[in-house]
Design an enzyme around this catalytic site. Sequence first.
Site, mmCIF file in Angstrom:
data_model
loop_
_atom_site.group_PDB
_atom_site.id
_atom_site.type_symbol
_atom_site.label_atom_id
_atom_site.label_comp_id
_atom_site.label_asym_id
_atom_site.label_seq_id
_atom_site.Cartn_x
_atom_site.Cartn_y
_atom_site.Cartn_z
ATOM 1 N N THR A 157 0.812 -1.226 0.000
ATOM 2 C CA THR A 157 0.000 0.000 0.000
ATOM 3 C C THR A 157 0.840 1.268 0.000
ATOM 4 O OG1 THR A 157 -1.785 -1.112 1.154
ATOM 5 C CG2 THR A 157 -1.744 1.269 1.348
ATOM 6 N N THR A 178 1.683 -4.693 4.231
ATOM 7 C CA THR A 178 1.536 -5.074 5.640
ATOM 8 C C THR A 178 0.975 -6.490 5.813
ATOM 9 O OG1 THR A 178 -0.653 -4.057 5.708
ATOM 10 C CG2 THR A 178 1.198 -2.703 6.438
ATOM 11 N N ASP A 179 0.210 -6.962 4.814
ATOM 12 C CA ASP A 179 -0.533 -8.218 5.011
ATOM 13 C C ASP A 179 0.356 -9.399 5.395
ATOM 14 O OD1 ASP A 179 -2.820 -6.840 4.484
ATOM 15 O OD2 ASP A 179 -3.020 -7.515 2.404
ATOM 16 N N ASP A 239 1.920 -6.895 -4.473
ATOM 17 C CA ASP A 239 1.071 -6.867 -3.274
ATOM 18 C C ASP A 239 1.608 -7.991 -2.385
ATOM 19 O OD1 ASP A 239 -2.167 -6.065 -2.577
ATOM 20 O OD2 ASP A 239 -1.239 -7.762 -1.535
ATOM 21 N N SER A 240 1.720 -7.763 -1.107
ATOM 22 C CA SER A 240 2.385 -8.776 -0.278
ATOM 23 C C SER A 240 1.591 -10.070 -0.157
ATOM 24 C CB SER A 240 2.739 -8.219 1.099
ATOM 25 O OG SER A 240 1.620 -8.195 1.948
ATOM 26 N N SER A 241 0.346 -10.086 -0.628
ATOM 27 C CA SER A 241 -0.392 -11.359 -0.674
ATOM 28 C C SER A 241 0.285 -12.323 -1.653
ATOM 29 C CB SER A 241 -1.830 -11.133 -1.144
ATOM 30 O OG SER A 241 -2.396 -10.096 -0.423
ATOM 31 N N GLN A 262 -3.684 -20.804 19.920
ATOM 32 C CA GLN A 262 -4.526 -19.900 19.125
ATOM 33 C C GLN A 262 -4.605 -18.514 19.760
ATOM 34 O OE1 GLN A 262 -8.470 -21.485 18.563
ATOM 35 N NE2 GLN A 262 -7.700 -23.504 18.013
ATOM 36 N N THR A 292 2.995 -9.728 14.737
ATOM 37 C CA THR A 292 1.788 -10.200 14.059
ATOM 38 C C THR A 292 0.972 -8.992 13.605
ATOM 39 O OG1 THR A 292 1.663 -12.170 15.454
ATOM 40 C CG2 THR A 292 -0.390 -11.474 14.477
#
Length: 348
Positions: free
Chosen positions: A18, A94-95, A62-64, A283, A171
């Site tokens: 982004t 950031t993802d 895009d970091s995806s 979790q 995270t």
Amino acid sequence: MYMKTSYPSVLLIYTGGTIGMIENAETGALENFNFDHLLRYVPELKRFNYRIASYQFDPPIDSSDMEPLFWAKIVKIINYNYEHYDGFVILHGTDTMAYTASALSFMLENLAKPVILTGSQLPIGTLRTDGKENLITAIEIAAAKKPDGTPVVPEVCIFFENELMRGNRTTKINAENFNAFRSYNYPSLAHAGVHIKYNAHFIDSPDSSRPMKPHYLFDTNVVMLTLFPGIQESIIHSVLHVPNLKAVVLKTFGIGNAPQKEWFINQIKDATDRGIVIVNITQCQSGGVEMKRYETGLKLLQAGVISGYDSTPECAVTKLMFLLGHGLSQLEIHRQMSSNLAGEITKD
Ligand code: ASP
């Protein structure tokens, strides 16, 4: 050709995300744009008395779409330029930034210089962008030196919204707030307010006489499996029988607990007997696993599951891919998963 100057020097590696995106006039969607565009919006960079050079991914991603191949590319760039810069700033979406930061912390063995990842929630060209502050402070941190000339933060870190965090402890926790990252199980390495206040006590001090050793190999035959009440036997069976599966990050309840049903424990035991590495992490966002605390955790231990301590999921999965990539035996992977390779776990 590199000129040796007394100015601090930083190499910016722009991978995408982004921070450098621009709105498509027709669709309204954010699309990647090039680095020169990004720099146009940060004229402040010229005010640094630093030598700042840049390298950009072409095309930016895009970091995806981030993958081990791109991690290897980043490490190659750092390795090639290692002697010529005081520090490195990686601009990244950031993802998946926390995955990349974790992976790099293992790939850059004996790292003795700062590698600071940052990005933003709003493109740098927008009025309220968080990208400018993030970028400018990340550069300052990457160049910071102690009075004896050694780097203040010789680690892979994420800098985001005033906090400097150890990369493999971090995270992404918020999809829209500027304050998007957390390091729950390890204190911040620095806080940027009027001054940048470093928490020297928590920052790694590497042995700088050992040369930095880059690593490039990954094996992606891994899966993350999140337990939930009602999870079916057929689902567990299918996941644990994926062809070529070598390791599982098992996200359990609370302090490392799982159902006690016989079929469940049998499936897990069968998988570890077949050589699959199963790592137990919680979790919960904060805290770690203690498999001896409850019967439910103990059963996992007896079925051959190992503790992931207080590892983040991002770190557990990249560490496994890294160790598997080096062709280690199940036993050796167990040993290294239980060892602190890059400050990624807390062991009492
Ligand atoms: N989708 C973007 C990316 O991770 C989001 C961001 O940069 O914040 O590349």
